[in-house]
Design a protein around this motif. Sequence first.
Motif, PDB file in Angstrom:
ATOM      1  N   MET A  74       0.984  -1.090  -0.108  1.00 44.71           N
ATOM      2  CA  MET A  74      -0.010   0.056  -0.136  1.00 44.71           C
ATOM      3  C   MET A  74       0.869   1.235  -0.018  1.00 44.71           C
ATOM      4  SD  MET A  74      -2.297   1.272   2.882  1.00 44.71           S
ATOM      5  CE  MET A  74      -3.955  -0.123   2.790  1.00 44.71           C
ATOM      6  N   PHE A  75       0.649   2.598  -1.096  1.00 45.09           N
ATOM      7  CA  PHE A  75       1.162   3.669  -0.587  1.00 45.09           C
ATOM      8  C   PHE A  75       0.430   4.472  -0.436  1.00 45.09           C
ATOM      9  CE2 PHE A  75       3.709  -0.002  -4.382  1.00 45.09           C
ATOM     10  CZ  PHE A  75       4.763   0.394  -3.410  1.00 45.09           C
ATOM     11  N   ILE A  76       0.494   5.394   0.213  1.00 45.22           N
ATOM     12  CA  ILE A  76       0.220   6.706   0.556  1.00 45.22           C
ATOM     13  C   ILE A  76       0.734   8.021   0.021  1.00 45.22           C
ATOM     14  CG2 ILE A  76      -1.077   7.867   2.827  1.00 45.22           C
ATOM     15  CD1 ILE A  76      -0.364   4.682   3.947  1.00 45.22           C
ATOM     16  N   GLY A  77      -0.342   9.277  -0.555  1.00 41.83           N
ATOM     17  CA  GLY A  77      -0.339  10.461  -0.229  1.00 41.83           C
ATOM     18  C   GLY A  77      -0.922  10.832  -0.054  1.00 41.83           C
ATOM     19  N   LYS A  78      -0.509  12.256  -0.092  1.00 39.23           N
ATOM     20  CA  LYS A  78      -1.436  13.401   1.441  1.00 39.23           C
ATOM     21  C   LYS A  78      -1.326  14.566   0.119  1.00 39.23           C
ATOM     22  CE  LYS A  78      -1.957  15.521   5.021  1.00 39.23           C
ATOM     23  NZ  LYS A  78      -1.430  15.465   6.428  1.00 39.23           N
ATOM     24  N   GLY A  79      -2.575  14.857   0.002  1.00 46.59           N
ATOM     25  CA  GLY A  79      -2.739  16.134  -1.229  1.00 46.59           C
ATOM     26  C   GLY A  79      -2.700  17.552  -0.235  1.00 46.59           C
ATOM     27  N   ARG A  80      -2.937  18.454  -0.904  1.00 43.83           N
ATOM     28  CA  ARG A  80      -3.655  19.499  -0.082  1.00 43.83           C
ATOM     29  C   ARG A  80      -3.955  20.595  -1.319  1.00 43.83           C
ATOM     30  NH1 ARG A  80       0.274  19.439   3.776  1.00 43.83           N
ATOM     31  NH2 ARG A  80      -0.086  18.350   5.878  1.00 43.83           N
ATOM     32  N   ARG A  81      -4.976  21.592  -1.203  1.00 44.57           N
ATOM     33  CA  ARG A  81      -5.364  22.918  -1.827  1.00 44.57           C
ATOM     34  C   ARG A  81      -6.425  23.714  -0.938  1.00 44.57           C
ATOM     35  NH1 ARG A  81      -5.416  27.195  -4.347  1.00 44.57           N
ATOM     36  NH2 ARG A  81      -6.302  26.985  -5.736  1.00 44.57           N
ATOM     37  N   LYS A  82      -5.975  24.658  -0.793  1.00 47.41           N
ATOM     38  CA  LYS A  82      -6.475  25.817  -0.161  1.00 47.41           C
ATOM     39  C   LYS A  82      -7.232  25.348   0.683  1.00 47.41           C
ATOM     40  CE  LYS A  82      -8.590  28.290  -3.940  1.00 47.41           C
ATOM     41  NZ  LYS A  82     -10.647  28.716  -4.556  1.00 47.41           N
ATOM     42  N   ARG A  83      -8.736  24.630   1.530  1.00 50.37           N
ATOM     43  CA  ARG A  83      -8.524  24.185   3.161  1.00 50.37           C
ATOM     44  C   ARG A  83      -8.923  22.390   2.353  1.00 50.37           C
ATOM     45  NH1 ARG A  83      -8.623  26.740   7.279  1.00 50.37           N
ATOM     46  NH2 ARG A  83     -10.267  26.841   7.935  1.00 50.37           N
ATOM     47  N   ALA A  84      -8.935  22.151   1.596  1.00 51.08           N
ATOM     48  CA  ALA A  84      -8.614  20.778   1.139  1.00 51.08           C
ATOM     49  C   ALA A  84      -8.180  19.891   1.580  1.00 51.08           C
ATOM     50  CB  ALA A  84      -9.702  20.705  -0.201  1.00 51.08           C
ATOM     51  N   ILE A  85      -7.930  18.724   1.694  1.00 47.25           N
ATOM     52  CA  ILE A  85      -7.514  17.999   2.110  1.00 47.25           C
ATOM     53  C   ILE A  85      -7.296  16.848   1.980  1.00 47.25           C
ATOM     54  CG2 ILE A  85      -5.292  17.064   4.190  1.00 47.25           C
ATOM     55  CD1 ILE A  85      -6.767  19.334   6.297  1.00 47.25           C
ATOM     56  N   ALA A  86      -6.878  15.476   1.125  1.00 51.10           N
ATOM     57  CA  ALA A  86      -7.070  14.251   0.308  1.00 51.10           C
ATOM     58  C   ALA A  86      -6.148  13.521   0.951  1.00 51.10           C
ATOM     59  CB  ALA A  86      -6.892  14.550  -1.225  1.00 51.10           C
ATOM     60  N   VAL A 110      -9.775   7.286  -1.326  1.00 50.58           N
ATOM     61  CA  VAL A 110      -9.478   8.230  -1.086  1.00 50.58           C
ATOM     62  C   VAL A 110     -10.325   8.946  -0.508  1.00 50.58           C
ATOM     63  CG1 VAL A 110      -9.852  10.645  -2.102  1.00 50.58           C
ATOM     64  CG2 VAL A 110      -9.067   9.008  -3.769  1.00 50.58           C
ATOM     65  N   LYS A 111      -9.495   9.781   0.753  1.00 49.07           N
ATOM     66  CA  LYS A 111      -9.923  10.161   1.911  1.00 49.07           C
ATOM     67  C   LYS A 111     -10.462  11.702   2.262  1.00 49.07           C
ATOM     68  CE  LYS A 111     -12.211   6.307   3.671  1.00 49.07           C
ATOM     69  NZ  LYS A 111     -12.479   5.699   3.150  1.00 49.07           N
ATOM     70  N   VAL A 112     -11.176  12.678   1.737  1.00 45.86           N
ATOM     71  CA  VAL A 112     -10.911  14.020   1.358  1.00 45.86           C
ATOM     72  C   VAL A 112     -12.119  14.756   1.538  1.00 45.86           C
ATOM     73  CG1 VAL A 112     -12.229  14.047  -1.164  1.00 45.86           C
ATOM     74  CG2 VAL A 112     -10.626  15.753  -0.495  1.00 45.86           C
ATOM     75  N   ARG A 113     -12.098  15.751   2.722  1.00 45.57           N
ATOM     76  CA  ARG A 113     -12.850  16.576   3.670  1.00 45.57           C
ATOM     77  C   ARG A 113     -12.663  18.321   3.372  1.00 45.57           C
ATOM     78  NH1 ARG A 113     -10.308  18.500   7.893  1.00 45.57           N
ATOM     79  NH2 ARG A 113      -8.147  17.061   8.689  1.00 45.57           N
ATOM     80  N   GLY A 114     -13.529  19.045   3.490  1.00 45.68           N
ATOM     81  CA  GLY A 114     -12.881  20.319   3.308  1.00 45.68           C
ATOM     82  C   GLY A 114     -13.212  20.656   1.956  1.00 45.68           C
ATOM     83  N   GLY A 115     -13.002  22.361   1.652  1.00 45.25           N
ATOM     84  CA  GLY A 115     -12.390  23.115   0.450  1.00 45.25           C
ATOM     85  C   GLY A 115     -14.317  22.494  -0.250  1.00 45.25           C
ATOM     86  N   GLY A 116     -13.717  23.335  -1.843  1.00 41.71           N
ATOM     87  CA  GLY A 116     -14.818  22.827  -2.587  1.00 41.71           C
ATOM     88  C   GLY A 116     -14.480  21.934  -3.488  1.00 41.71           C
ATOM     89  N   LEU A 117     -15.623  21.152  -4.797  1.00 36.40           N
ATOM     90  CA  LEU A 117     -14.914  20.764  -5.134  1.00 36.40           C
ATOM     91  C   LEU A 117     -14.147  20.238  -6.130  1.00 36.40           C
ATOM     92  CD1 LEU A 117     -18.742  19.025  -6.384  1.00 36.40           C
ATOM     93  CD2 LEU A 117     -17.371  17.911  -4.578  1.00 36.40           C
ATOM     94  N   SER A 118     -14.001  21.981  -6.871  1.00 31.93           N
ATOM     95  CA  SER A 118     -12.838  22.283  -7.881  1.00 31.93           C
ATOM     96  C   SER A 118     -11.160  21.612  -6.513  1.00 31.93           C
ATOM     97  CB  SER A 118     -12.283  23.099  -8.435  1.00 31.93           C
ATOM     98  OG  SER A 118     -12.535  24.561  -7.563  1.00 31.93           O
ATOM     99  N   SER A 119     -11.392  22.412  -5.171  1.00 33.32           N
ATOM    100  CA  SER A 119     -10.251  22.053  -5.054  1.00 33.32           C
ATOM    101  C   SER A 119     -10.074  20.501  -4.214  1.00 33.32           C
ATOM    102  CB  SER A 119     -10.335  23.178  -3.345  1.00 33.32           C
ATOM    103  OG  SER A 119     -10.659  24.958  -3.512  1.00 33.32           O
ATOM    104  N   GLN A 120     -10.815  20.167  -4.119  1.00 31.90           N
ATOM    105  CA  GLN A 120     -11.039  18.839  -3.235  1.00 31.90           C
ATOM    106  C   GLN A 120     -10.011  17.633  -5.189  1.00 31.90           C
ATOM    107  OE1 GLN A 120     -14.055  17.420  -2.428  1.00 31.90           O
ATOM    108  NE2 GLN A 120     -14.100  17.386  -0.312  1.00 31.90           N
ATOM    109  N   ALA A 121     -10.462  18.665  -5.947  1.00 28.78           N
ATOM    110  CA  ALA A 121     -10.125  17.296  -6.887  1.00 28.78           C
ATOM    111  C   ALA A 121      -8.513  17.691  -7.384  1.00 28.78           C
ATOM    112  CB  ALA A 121     -10.881  17.658  -8.596  1.00 28.78           C
ATOM    113  N   GLU A 122      -8.074  19.349  -6.520  1.00 27.23           N
ATOM    114  CA  GLU A 122      -6.913  19.246  -7.501  1.00 27.23           C
ATOM    115  C   GLU A 122      -5.758  18.520  -5.938  1.00 27.23           C
ATOM    116  OE1 GLU A 122      -6.043  23.093  -7.940  1.00 27.23           O
ATOM    117  OE2 GLU A 122      -7.077  23.676  -9.057  1.00 27.23           O
ATOM    118  N   ALA A 123      -6.652  18.830  -4.450  1.00 23.51           N
ATOM    119  CA  ALA A 123      -5.649  17.891  -3.843  1.00 23.51           C
ATOM    120  C   ALA A 123      -5.685  16.424  -3.947  1.00 23.51           C
ATOM    121  CB  ALA A 123      -6.741  18.149  -2.246  1.00 23.51           C
ATOM    122  N   ILE A 124      -6.725  16.025  -4.854  1.00 22.99           N
ATOM    123  CA  ILE A 124      -6.293  14.518  -5.250  1.00 22.99           C
ATOM    124  C   ILE A 124      -5.568  14.673  -5.962  1.00 22.99           C
ATOM    125  CG2 ILE A 124      -8.045  12.569  -6.023  1.00 22.99           C
ATOM    126  CD1 ILE A 124     -10.042  13.636  -4.359  1.00 22.99           C
TER     127      ILE A 124
END
Length: 136
Positions: free
Chosen positions: A1-13, A71-85
């Motif tokens: 299993m490989f883990i990655g973390k991404g952030r954009r504005k208030r979104a965290i994935a 993917v577990k994502v929270r916060g932000g809007g849909l476009s911010s979540q997409a970029e965090a993912i």
Amino acid sequence: MFIGKGRRKRAIARISLLPKPLEASDSTYSCTINGQPLQSYFHNDPFSLLTVEGPFKLLSDQEHPFLDVDVKVRGGGLSSQAEAIRLGVSKALVAMQPPLRHLLREQGFLTSDARRKERKKYGLKKARKASQFSKR
């Protein structure tokens, strides 16, 4: 299993990639976001879908195993979540196959967008918006 973390504005994935042997499937990956399929979560929004699928389309000509993406994502809007993912998936792919780093970096998938919302200042309505000046 490989883990990655991404952030954009208030979104965290938080992304976890599970490589599997190539199964009898037309797609090379299956992606679930917060327990929902990719298309269902983003309501078939073409911009968000293209953003999330970017790293996978880049790998279509490479030899890689079937990927199970959770993917577990929270916060932000849909476009911010997409970029965090997208950022998190790219980081997880680099952890899985380090030679992909150069290819993903060229496309800008490993670059974090550092812009955030500016804080509200005292005496102003918003971060920079002031009330209208009246001379008299």
